[in-house]
Structure formats: C-alpha cells, structure tokens
Design an enzyme around this catalytic site. Structure first.
Site, short mmCIF file in Angstrom:
data_model
loop_
_atom_site.label_atom_id
_atom_site.label_comp_id
_atom_site.label_asym_id
_atom_site.label_seq_id
_atom_site.Cartn_x
_atom_site.Cartn_y
_atom_site.Cartn_z
N GLU A 39 0.78 -1.10 -0.08
CA GLU A 39 0.09 -0.34 0.40
C GLU A 39 1.20 1.42 0.03
O GLU A 39 1.40 1.61 0.91
CB GLU A 39 -1.38 -0.03 1.30
N ARG A 43 1.58 9.97 0.44
CA ARG A 43 1.55 11.33 1.37
C ARG A 43 2.66 11.50 1.23
O ARG A 43 3.40 13.19 1.07
CB ARG A 43 2.54 10.98 2.98
N THR A 67 -3.83 6.40 2.24
CA THR A 67 -3.28 7.89 2.39
C THR A 67 -4.11 8.46 1.17
O THR A 67 -3.71 10.04 1.14
CB THR A 67 -2.00 8.20 3.02
N LYS A 127 -11.23 -0.56 6.98
CA LYS A 127 -9.47 -0.37 7.68
C LYS A 127 -10.42 0.65 8.87
O LYS A 127 -10.79 1.22 8.95
CB LYS A 127 -9.11 0.77 7.19
#
Length: 200
Positions: A39, A43, A67, A127
């Site tokens: 993953e 960022r 993210t 999640k």
C-alpha cells in the site's frame, strides 16, 4: 469490487517512498521476504510515479495506494495502476471514483456511525484506524458484534507482537502497518519474512 486478494495477502505493508528510485529496491526486498502486496501512500510527492513504476515493473506484486483523501488523488492513483485504494477515513469523492473504476475501496472507520455510513454504501471491508489509539482488539470485538457482515483491516498500533492476536479473529480480514518497513533493505527483507510467517 473484488476483495478476494485478501485471501492471499493478510499483511498489508504501508509503504512510504520518498523517491522513485527507492521503489523497486524496496519492493524487491519485500518480495524476497515473502510479502507481495504494498500500500504505497500518497503522502509523498513521488507517490504517483512510484505506483506507476511499481505497477509496471514490480512483477508479482499487488500495488495499491494508501492515504488517499480526495477524488483527484484517487483518480491519479488508479491511472498510475493502483489495484486498491485505502483512506484514513471515508470520502464520498474517493468512493465514487472507486465505484466508477471498479477498484476496491477500503476507508478508515472508528465509530459505529462511520461503519454504518460505509455499510450503507455497500462497503463491507473497512480499515479500523488508528487501531491502537481507539481501543485495539478489545474495541473491535465490541464493535464487530453489531456488524456481523463486516470484516476489518486494523492499522495503526499493529505490530509483530500483536498481529497474530488480531489475525486469529474471524472479523479480521488482515492487518496493515509499517513496522516491517524500517531500516535498510536487508532489515525490510528480514522483517517482511517474519511478518509473512505470522499468517502461517
């Protein structure tokens, strides 16, 4: 949306790449350690390019984007080749792009209301983030009882010591984390090898 990849990938490393050049060596170290899913977080400035390179050249690796907090990032990640999208929370725009492109979306949730909102959209793999701060496994046991059709991917506060306990629960589909992504390439390979053994 097909989430069947979780059958083979119970540990989902959260991979932060600060340069495109780090992409293939990092993923290669992970693969040598027995983990074939990444993953890659949005960022950093190079995230899209790293995902594109990984999707094209990291043979045998399943590449997703993490993210992801808005529709623009989501579209960008999917165009680059991301096969699944993970967010720290639920975003309507991200959800709509994932539905349009038929790419699995795993949004972050904590409260029953957030879970109900996601379930109302037809999402059943969520999640739980940040798991450590919001009560960990104890909280998940309590929450999951109200949502028997939901499976959780706890991330944040999950590590080598507590991952097996999480993974032993029926309502846990896998665990996410960055604990195996620290140090040199050799360190990453060895930590991934230990992490992959946790699912055996």
């Amino acid at each position: 949306m097909d989430y069947s990849f979780f059958q083979d990938h119970k540990i989902v490393p959260v991979v932060v790449l600060n340069s495109v050049e780090d992409t293939l060596p990092t993923l290669n170290a992970m693969k040598k350690g027995g983990i074939t899913v990444a993953e890659i977080t949005f960022r950093t400035a190079c995230a899209k390019d790293a995902i594109a390179l990984a999707s094209k050249e990291a043979e045998g690796m399943l590449i997703g984007a993490g993210t992801v907090i808005n529709a623009t990032q989501c579209r960008s990640a999917i165009e680059a080749g991301a096969k699944f999208i993970v967010s720290p929370g639920f975003d309507q725009g991200v959800y709509e792009v994932c539905v349009e492109k038929d790419v699995p979306y795993i949004p972050g949730v904590v409260t029953p209301t957030e879970i109900m909102n996601a379930v109302g959209k037809g999402l059943t793999i969520l999640k739980f983030f940040p798991a450590g701060v919001f009560g960990g496994l104890k909280a998940l046991k309590a929450v999951s009882a109200a949502f028997p059709g939901v499976k959780f991917l706890p991330t944040g506060g999950v590590d080598e010591t507590n991952a097996p306990e999480f993974l032993s629960q029926k309502f846990i589909i896998g665990v996410g984390g960055s604990w195996m992504m620290k140090g040199s390439l050799d360190d990453i390979e060895n930590a991934c090898r230990r992490a992959s053994q946790l699912t055996k």
